[in-house]
Design a protein around this motif. Structure first.
Motif, mmCIF file in Angstrom:
data_model
loop_
_atom_site.group_PDB
_atom_site.id
_atom_site.type_symbol
_atom_site.label_atom_id
_atom_site.label_comp_id
_atom_site.label_asym_id
_atom_site.label_seq_id
_atom_site.Cartn_x
_atom_site.Cartn_y
_atom_site.Cartn_z
ATOM 1 N N HIS A 133 8.235 -3.399 -8.379
ATOM 2 C CA HIS A 133 8.342 -4.727 -7.767
ATOM 3 C C HIS A 133 9.606 -4.820 -6.916
ATOM 4 O O HIS A 133 9.576 -5.301 -5.774
ATOM 5 C CB HIS A 133 8.344 -5.797 -8.857
ATOM 6 N N ALA A 134 10.732 -4.342 -7.479
ATOM 7 C CA ALA A 134 11.997 -4.395 -6.738
ATOM 8 C C ALA A 134 11.943 -3.524 -5.489
ATOM 9 O O ALA A 134 12.421 -3.913 -4.415
ATOM 10 C CB ALA A 134 13.147 -3.964 -7.643
ATOM 11 N N ASP A 135 11.346 -2.325 -5.609
ATOM 12 C CA ASP A 135 11.266 -1.416 -4.470
ATOM 13 C C ASP A 135 10.376 -1.981 -3.361
ATOM 14 O O ASP A 135 10.714 -1.904 -2.175
ATOM 15 C CB ASP A 135 10.735 -0.051 -4.913
ATOM 16 N N VAL A 136 9.227 -2.541 -3.744
ATOM 17 C CA VAL A 136 8.331 -3.100 -2.730
ATOM 18 C C VAL A 136 8.977 -4.308 -2.072
ATOM 19 O O VAL A 136 8.897 -4.482 -0.847
ATOM 20 C CB VAL A 136 6.967 -3.473 -3.347
ATOM 21 N N GLN A 137 9.637 -5.120 -2.865
ATOM 22 C CA GLN A 137 10.312 -6.284 -2.296
ATOM 23 C C GLN A 137 11.385 -5.869 -1.299
ATOM 24 O O GLN A 137 11.501 -6.441 -0.201
ATOM 25 C CB GLN A 137 10.926 -7.115 -3.423
ATOM 26 N N ASP A 151 3.036 -9.809 -5.730
ATOM 27 C CA ASP A 151 2.667 -9.567 -7.124
ATOM 28 C C ASP A 151 1.330 -8.845 -7.243
ATOM 29 O O ASP A 151 1.171 -7.931 -8.060
ATOM 30 C CB ASP A 151 2.623 -10.885 -7.900
ATOM 31 N N LEU A 152 0.350 -9.269 -6.444
ATOM 32 C CA LEU A 152 -0.955 -8.621 -6.493
ATOM 33 C C LEU A 152 -0.855 -7.168 -6.046
ATOM 34 O O LEU A 152 -1.445 -6.272 -6.656
ATOM 35 C CB LEU A 152 -1.952 -9.376 -5.612
ATOM 36 N N THR A 153 -0.092 -6.926 -4.995
ATOM 37 C CA THR A 153 0.064 -5.562 -4.492
ATOM 38 C C THR A 153 0.730 -4.673 -5.533
ATOM 39 O O THR A 153 0.305 -3.538 -5.774
ATOM 40 C CB THR A 153 0.893 -5.556 -3.202
ATOM 41 N N VAL A 154 1.779 -5.186 -6.178
ATOM 42 C CA VAL A 154 2.470 -4.406 -7.204
ATOM 43 C C VAL A 154 1.524 -4.081 -8.353
ATOM 44 O O VAL A 154 1.510 -2.959 -8.865
ATOM 45 C CB VAL A 154 3.719 -5.164 -7.710
ATOM 46 N N SER A 155 0.701 -5.049 -8.768
ATOM 47 C CA SER A 155 -0.251 -4.791 -9.851
ATOM 48 C C SER A 155 -1.252 -3.709 -9.464
ATOM 49 O O SER A 155 -1.567 -2.824 -10.258
ATOM 50 C CB SER A 155 -0.994 -6.081 -10.208
ATOM 51 N N MET A 156 -1.751 -3.773 -8.227
ATOM 52 C CA MET A 156 -2.725 -2.791 -7.773
ATOM 53 C C MET A 156 -2.106 -1.401 -7.674
ATOM 54 O O MET A 156 -2.715 -0.406 -8.081
ATOM 55 C CB MET A 156 -3.306 -3.217 -6.429
ATOM 56 N N VAL A 157 -0.900 -1.332 -7.150
ATOM 57 C CA VAL A 157 -0.242 -0.032 -6.999
ATOM 58 C C VAL A 157 0.126 0.541 -8.371
ATOM 59 O O VAL A 157 -0.071 1.734 -8.636
ATOM 60 C CB VAL A 157 1.004 -0.159 -6.102
ATOM 61 N N ALA A 158 0.656 -0.306 -9.263
ATOM 62 C CA ALA A 158 1.001 0.164 -10.605
ATOM 63 C C ALA A 158 -0.244 0.685 -11.324
ATOM 64 O O ALA A 158 -0.203 1.728 -11.993
ATOM 65 C CB ALA A 158 1.652 -0.961 -11.402
ATOM 66 N N LEU A 187 -0.382 3.372 1.704
ATOM 67 C CA LEU A 187 -1.211 2.497 2.529
ATOM 68 C C LEU A 187 -1.326 1.112 1.908
ATOM 69 O O LEU A 187 -1.402 0.099 2.628
ATOM 70 C CB LEU A 187 -2.612 3.103 2.711
ATOM 71 N N GLN A 188 -1.334 1.047 0.575
ATOM 72 C CA GLN A 188 -1.463 -0.233 -0.122
ATOM 73 C C GLN A 188 -0.275 -1.160 0.148
ATOM 74 O O GLN A 188 -0.404 -2.382 0.061
ATOM 75 C CB GLN A 188 -1.603 -0.003 -1.624
ATOM 76 N N VAL A 189 0.876 -0.574 0.440
ATOM 77 C CA VAL A 189 2.056 -1.408 0.723
ATOM 78 C C VAL A 189 2.289 -1.551 2.219
ATOM 79 O O VAL A 189 3.364 -1.988 2.653
ATOM 80 C CB VAL A 189 3.315 -0.861 0.014
ATOM 81 N N GLY A 190 1.305 -1.188 3.018
ATOM 82 C CA GLY A 190 1.360 -1.464 4.443
ATOM 83 C C GLY A 190 1.980 -0.397 5.313
ATOM 84 O O GLY A 190 2.292 -0.649 6.482
#
Length: 229
Positions: A133-137, A151-158, A187-190
């Motif tokens: 979460h911290a890294d994606v943010q 939050d949704l992206t982090v859940s999907m990636v995790a 790709l999930q994080v853009g």
């Protein structure tokens, strides 16, 4: 004969004794499930009395919780080491993902502890999600990532990372799928496809898996490594 070596003979007597209990537990878990362990089993394996066990843990469950926390903290420390000095969050993401999955390939007992023996791995999963979460943010703030719902992206990636880890351990996925899987998670994080592929395949010197059994270091704290960003 013990299956794996005794913990390091460093630190205070209390630290050494706690590590003996953790080491004994990891030895037993190579053959048995966490739910089958008793205080008698662990004390006998550690060559300690029942009374000594109670000086450190109230129950086997408390011991297992501490062991799961040890795995969580060890993983976080190693990810900080492998990404030390890296400021690009896409690179941090790729390095962390590839390194984590390679531990399971190179030392399958990590997969055994995570998926087969019934350890309370909420610590580990929460820790991964917290750092992710911290890294994606940070990646979004720096412009490296683009997501519409953090939050949704982090859940999907995790979930994707955990699924890959399980399938690599079960050999449903081959080891050479790690880089492609990492690219798809990027790709999930853009991250754009060409850059995702580059980040997921760049030449890197990865750390070897830390030797098992894991033990708490002297003083109970790992050396601090600055987090990127």
């Amino acid at each position: 004969m013990r299956a794996i070596p005794d913990p390091r003979e460093s630190g205070t007597k209390r630290e050494r004794t706690r590590n003996r209990l953790l080491t004994a537990t990891q030895e037993l878990l190579l053959e048995r499930s966490a739910g089958s362990l008793t205080i008698r089993d662990v004390s006998h394996q550690a060559e300690l009395s029942h009374g000594t066990f109670y000086n450190y843990f109230d129950t086997v469950e408390a011991l297992l919780d501490n062991l799961a926390l040890l795995y969580t903290v060890t993983h976080a420390h190693l990810m900080a080491r492998v990404t030390a000095g890296v400021t690009d969050m896409g690179e941090v993401f790729a390095l962390s993902t590839r390194q984590t999955l390679r531990f399971i390939v190179e030392s399958p007992n990590y997969g055994k502890y995570l998926f087969d023996v019934g350890l309370p791995m909420d610590h580990f999963l929460r820790g991964i999600r917290m750092h992710l979460h911290a890294d994606v943010q940070r990646g979004v703030k720096s412009g490296a990532f683009s997501v519409s719902d953090l939050d949704l992206t982090v859940s999907m990636v995790a979930g994707g990372m955990l699924g890959m880890a399980l399938d690599v351990y079960r050999r449903i996925l081959p080891a050479d799928s790690i880089d492609e899987g990492t690219a798809r998670l990027l790709l999930q994080v853009g991250v754009k496809p060409a850059r995702a592929k580059k980040l997921a395949t760049q030449e890197v010197t990865f750390l070897p898996p830390p030797p098992l059994p894991l033990t708490w270091p002297r003083g109970g704290a790992f050396a601090q490594v600055p987090s990127p960003g």
